[in-house]
Motif scaffolding. Structure first.
Motif, PDB file in Angstrom:
ATOM      1  N   ALA A 144       0.842  -1.205   0.000  1.00  0.00           N
ATOM      2  CA  ALA A 144       0.000   0.000   0.000  1.00  0.00           C
ATOM      3  C   ALA A 144       0.880   1.258   0.000  1.00  0.00           C
ATOM      4  CB  ALA A 144      -0.926   0.001   1.211  1.00  0.00           C
ATOM      5  N   GLU A 145       2.008   1.187   0.722  1.00  0.00           N
ATOM      6  CA  GLU A 145       2.904   2.366   0.750  1.00  0.00           C
ATOM      7  C   GLU A 145       3.599   2.555  -0.590  1.00  0.00           C
ATOM      8  OE1 GLU A 145       5.182   3.236   4.515  1.00  0.00           O
ATOM      9  OE2 GLU A 145       4.579   1.159   4.863  1.00  0.00           O
ATOM     10  N   ILE A 146       3.939   1.440  -1.230  1.00  0.00           N
ATOM     11  CA  ILE A 146       4.560   1.537  -2.553  1.00  0.00           C
ATOM     12  C   ILE A 146       3.543   2.125  -3.532  1.00  0.00           C
ATOM     13  CG2 ILE A 146       5.538   0.197  -4.465  1.00  0.00           C
ATOM     14  CD1 ILE A 146       6.538  -1.816  -2.298  1.00  0.00           C
ATOM     15  N   HIS A 147       2.334   1.628  -3.437  1.00  0.00           N
ATOM     16  CA  HIS A 147       1.244   2.114  -4.276  1.00  0.00           C
ATOM     17  C   HIS A 147       1.083   3.637  -4.107  1.00  0.00           C
ATOM     18  CE1 HIS A 147      -2.738   1.175  -6.224  1.00  0.00           C
ATOM     19  NE2 HIS A 147      -2.981   2.386  -5.773  1.00  0.00           N
ATOM     20  N   ALA A 148       1.096   4.080  -2.854  1.00  0.00           N
ATOM     21  CA  ALA A 148       0.890   5.509  -2.574  1.00  0.00           C
ATOM     22  C   ALA A 148       2.066   6.354  -3.073  1.00  0.00           C
ATOM     23  CB  ALA A 148       0.695   5.715  -1.070  1.00  0.00           C
ATOM     24  N   SER A 149       3.267   5.765  -3.125  1.00  0.00           N
ATOM     25  CA  SER A 149       4.442   6.556  -3.508  1.00  0.00           C
ATOM     26  C   SER A 149       4.378   6.999  -4.970  1.00  0.00           C
ATOM     27  CB  SER A 149       5.722   5.759  -3.254  1.00  0.00           C
ATOM     28  OG  SER A 149       5.822   4.670  -4.152  1.00  0.00           O
ATOM     29  N   LEU A 150       3.684   6.220  -5.792  1.00  0.00           N
ATOM     30  CA  LEU A 150       3.547   6.582  -7.211  1.00  0.00           C
ATOM     31  C   LEU A 150       2.834   7.943  -7.310  1.00  0.00           C
ATOM     32  CD1 LEU A 150       2.560   4.382 -10.165  1.00  0.00           C
ATOM     33  CD2 LEU A 150       1.051   6.247  -9.599  1.00  0.00           C
ATOM     34  N   GLU A 151       1.731   8.051  -6.557  1.00  0.00           N
ATOM     35  CA  GLU A 151       0.978   9.301  -6.597  1.00  0.00           C
ATOM     36  C   GLU A 151       1.774  10.450  -5.986  1.00  0.00           C
ATOM     37  OE1 GLU A 151      -2.968   9.058  -4.987  1.00  0.00           O
ATOM     38  OE2 GLU A 151      -2.915  11.207  -4.516  1.00  0.00           O
ATOM     39  N   GLN A 152       2.503  10.140  -4.897  1.00  0.00           N
ATOM     40  CA  GLN A 152       3.330  11.194  -4.265  1.00  0.00           C
ATOM     41  C   GLN A 152       4.294  11.793  -5.266  1.00  0.00           C
ATOM     42  OE1 GLN A 152       5.627   9.765  -0.942  1.00  0.00           O
ATOM     43  NE2 GLN A 152       3.805   8.847  -0.033  1.00  0.00           N
ATOM     44  N   LEU A 153       4.978  10.930  -6.019  1.00  0.00           N
ATOM     45  CA  LEU A 153       5.967  11.434  -6.971  1.00  0.00           C
ATOM     46  C   LEU A 153       5.279  12.264  -8.063  1.00  0.00           C
ATOM     47  CD1 LEU A 153       8.645  11.841  -8.332  1.00  0.00           C
ATOM     48  CD2 LEU A 153       8.721   9.434  -8.931  1.00  0.00           C
ATOM     49  N   TYR A 154       4.186  11.753  -8.587  1.00  0.00           N
ATOM     50  CA  TYR A 154       3.469  12.523  -9.612  1.00  0.00           C
ATOM     51  C   TYR A 154       3.047  13.897  -9.078  1.00  0.00           C
ATOM     52  CZ  TYR A 154       2.815   9.188 -13.487  1.00  0.00           C
ATOM     53  OH  TYR A 154       2.993   8.363 -14.567  1.00  0.00           O
ATOM     54  N   ARG A 155       2.450  13.892  -7.891  1.00  0.00           N
ATOM     55  CA  ARG A 155       1.937  15.169  -7.355  1.00  0.00           C
ATOM     56  C   ARG A 155       3.074  16.141  -7.060  1.00  0.00           C
ATOM     57  NH1 ARG A 155      -3.338  15.565  -5.870  1.00  0.00           N
ATOM     58  NH2 ARG A 155      -4.494  13.618  -5.904  1.00  0.00           N
ATOM     59  N   ARG A 156       4.114  15.646  -6.409  1.00  0.00           N
ATOM     60  CA  ARG A 156       5.224  16.547  -6.058  1.00  0.00           C
ATOM     61  C   ARG A 156       5.889  17.107  -7.313  1.00  0.00           C
ATOM     62  NH1 ARG A 156       8.065  15.683  -1.332  1.00  0.00           N
ATOM     63  NH2 ARG A 156       9.315  17.463  -2.033  1.00  0.00           N
ATOM     64  N   PHE A 157       5.922  16.278  -8.372  1.00  0.00           N
ATOM     65  CA  PHE A 157       6.613  16.709  -9.581  1.00  0.00           C
ATOM     66  C   PHE A 157       5.770  17.692 -10.392  1.00  0.00           C
ATOM     67  CE2 PHE A 157       8.063  16.425 -13.954  1.00  0.00           C
ATOM     68  CZ  PHE A 157       9.432  16.507 -13.799  1.00  0.00           C
ATOM     69  N   TYR A 158       4.516  17.351 -10.600  1.00  0.00           N
ATOM     70  CA  TYR A 158       3.719  18.172 -11.526  1.00  0.00           C
ATOM     71  C   TYR A 158       3.027  19.355 -10.864  1.00  0.00           C
ATOM     72  CZ  TYR A 158       4.456  15.249 -15.579  1.00  0.00           C
ATOM     73  OH  TYR A 158       5.029  14.606 -16.636  1.00  0.00           O
ATOM     74  N   PHE A 159       2.684  19.260  -9.584  1.00  0.00           N
ATOM     75  CA  PHE A 159       1.945  20.347  -8.949  1.00  0.00           C
ATOM     76  C   PHE A 159       2.931  21.355  -8.353  1.00  0.00           C
ATOM     77  CE2 PHE A 159      -1.943  17.362  -8.269  1.00  0.00           C
ATOM     78  CZ  PHE A 159      -2.078  17.292  -9.647  1.00  0.00           C
ATOM     79  N   ARG A 160       3.829  21.825  -9.191  1.00  0.00           N
ATOM     80  CA  ARG A 160       4.799  22.876  -8.806  1.00  0.00           C
ATOM     81  C   ARG A 160       4.592  24.037  -9.755  1.00  0.00           C
ATOM     82  NH1 ARG A 160      10.521  20.654  -9.791  1.00  0.00           N
ATOM     83  NH2 ARG A 160       9.483  19.483 -11.429  1.00  0.00           N
ATOM     84  N   PRO A 161       4.715  25.254  -9.276  1.00  0.00           N
ATOM     85  CA  PRO A 161       4.518  26.400 -10.163  1.00  0.00           C
ATOM     86  C   PRO A 161       5.355  26.290 -11.432  1.00  0.00           C
ATOM     87  CG  PRO A 161       4.788  27.124  -7.902  1.00  0.00           C
ATOM     88  CD  PRO A 161       5.013  25.651  -7.900  1.00  0.00           C
ATOM     89  N   ARG A 162       6.621  25.841 -11.290  1.00  0.00           N
ATOM     90  CA  ARG A 162       7.514  25.784 -12.454  1.00  0.00           C
ATOM     91  C   ARG A 162       6.932  24.887 -13.555  1.00  0.00           C
ATOM     92  NH1 ARG A 162      13.480  23.213 -11.956  1.00  0.00           N
ATOM     93  NH2 ARG A 162      13.589  24.586 -10.184  1.00  0.00           N
ATOM     94  N   LYS A 163       6.403  23.718 -13.149  1.00  0.00           N
ATOM     95  CA  LYS A 163       5.867  22.779 -14.140  1.00  0.00           C
ATOM     96  C   LYS A 163       4.551  23.304 -14.713  1.00  0.00           C
ATOM     97  CE  LYS A 163       8.752  19.743 -14.766  1.00  0.00           C
ATOM     98  NZ  LYS A 163       9.552  19.931 -15.939  1.00  0.00           N
TER      99      LYS A 163
END
Ligand code: SF4
Length: 476
Positions: free
Chosen positions: A420-439
């Protein structure tokens, strides 16, 4: 010329948006709708005159659409994958019911590593081809007795029989161009990949990869660990032909496992493409030196698809990636300085993953900052070293690599890190990467410059958010 059986090459219908076809590496529905070309089927189709290639998922074809086709053919060759196999068997059975005289064969990495097991799954499957099946299928389509065709397993009198292995194909120029099959049977507009220009065309210039990454499906099952290549002239001639067949195509993609495995050859092909004045992209390892990057860029290279996989060196070593993080950082800096775009791919949940390494990978991705990313969950495909390791170590919680909707599942679990934690990490990486002002600004700027890109990105944005919310529901 011998007579050929009327032959149908079929990538069967599946989940809506499922890309498990004969070209896909991660066989699952992606976060945005995307389809690779069925190049592995197009190759034998090019060797069988009068054949037809039907790629059901991008064409939106259902079982009801493809079943009647069985009446028009003597031989059907279905490409299957681990997640879609059970469904593909049902398609085979429906075809056989419609035309009891139809000979049905399965091809693809998943069945190539377990041919007899696949034959036992259904009496509707007459034969299963081994890893490199181009000429195997051509000989079957010529009507030769199965017993005389190397590289397959088949059913006879209630038993299964295996013929001698087929020699590995060395003369890659013996494979005819696939672009004529694309032109005859496919609509290039139906093929999308978020980070490639649209419409695009992809093909292979060689098979095999020199690296030995334990998780990677194709070199361990089909292509092998030598990079067997077509000649520079053969590749450039095919692109020249494609340019005439598809004036609307904006980008060519070389889907070789690692196009940059042979740097002098990559440079020679680039110079040939430069003379044609086309835009192209390819898969690359994160170790291409600056001088080569410059030659590629000066000759039309737009984007590199790079498997970084993890931001933790021990994990890269565990999976035999053969990359040092400092080299990967330097490579990325060089590519950016030259204006080459990068689509970086990452895998969460590889052996050695911990909460801390997940944080390291997220930091690494933000730090090197590729233009776009793709995040996958470690998928132990049968036939890979990772699969064997996962079974031996008791990490495998589920054999089904995708959920009921065709979306990738987290199937590995470690004593210190639950799935479940591995599963959740996929979303964490996507969110942290794309939901940044720069992106957000970068994507917004790209949309403002081109209305077609704007329409496409808006659609993809909605799909992406839906994907994240589906994952969130699945993980609670
Ligand atoms: S370098 Fe890429 S293609 Fe080659 S084995 Fe590793 S993951 Fe697979």
């Amino acid at each position: 010329m011998p007579d050929y059986l009327r032959t149908l090459f079929l990538h069967p219908p599946s989940w809506e948006g499922f890309d498990g076809g004969a070209g896909s590496r991660y066989q699952a529905r992606r976060e945005v709708r995307s389809f690779w070309y069925p190049t592995w089927l197009a190759q034998p189709a090019a060797l069988v005159p009068g054949s037809r290639l039907v790629d059901a998922p991008p064409a939106g074809l259902t079982l009801a659409d493809v079943t009647p086709l069985a009446r028009d053919y003597d031989l059907a060759v279905l490409h299957t994958s681990a997640p879609s196999f059970a469904h593909d068997v049902k398609v085979a059975e429906a075809l056989r019911e419609t035309n009891p005289g139809l000979r049905v064969g399965f091809v693809g990495a998943h069945v190539a590593v377990a041919r007899e097991e696949a034959l036992h799954a259904s009496r509707a499957i007459d034969f299963v081809a081994g890893s490199e099946f181009d000429f195997t299928i051509q000989e079957i389509a010529q009507g030769r007795p199965l017993a005389s065709v190397a590289g397959l397993s088949y059913r006879t009198n209630g038993h299964t029989t295996r013929t001698p292995e087929r020699a590995v194909l060395e003369n890659m120029d013996a494979l005819p161009f696939v672009v004529d099959v694309y032109k005859r049977d496919l609509a290039v507009e139906q093929y999308f990949i978020g980070y490639l220009l649209h419409p695009y065309v992809s093909l292979y210039t060689g098979r095999g990869c020199r690296s030995k990454c334990t998780f990677c499906l194709w070199p361990q099952t089909v292509g092998g660990h030598r990079y067997r290549t077509r000649s520079v002239e053969h590749v450039v001639a095919e692109i020249e032909r494609a340019r005439r067949l598809f004036p609307q195509v904006k980008e060519y993609f070389f889907d070789d496992d690692t196009f940059t495995d042979d740097l002098p050859r990559a440079e020679a092909i680039a110079r040939g493409l430069g003379r044609l004045g086309i835009t192209w992209s390819c898969n690359a390892k994160a170790d291409v030196p600056y001088a080569t990057l410059k030659v590629l860029k000066d000759n039309g290279l737009r984007l590199l698809l790079v498997g970084y996989e993890s931001g933790n060196q021990a994990i890269l070593n565990n999976v035999k990636k053969g990359i040092r993080l400092d080299r990967a950082r330097e490579f990325t800096r060089n590519a950016k300085a030259l204006g080459i775009k990068i689509h970086g791919t990452f895998i969460m949940g590889l052996p050695g993953e911990t909460r801390e390494t997940i944080r390291e990978t997220i930091r690494f991705a933000l730090d090197i900052d590729p233009d776009t990313i793709q995040v996958s969950l470690a998928a132990p495909y049968a036939g890979t070293a990772l699969y064997r390791q996962a079974r031996e170590e008791g990490w495998l919680r589920d054999e089904a690599l995708v959920d009921a909707g065709g979306v990738q599942s987290s199937v590995l679990s470690y004593p210190h890190l639950e799935r479940a934690e591995i599963h959740a990490s996929l979303e964490q990486l996507y969110r942290r990467f794309y939901f940044r002002p720069r992106k957000i600004f970068a994507i917004g700027g790209e949309m403002l410059r081109d209305r077609a890109v704007m329409r496409r990105r808006l659609g993809e944005g909605v799909e992406f958010l839906r994907f994240l919310s589906r994952r969130r529901r699945a993980s609670v």
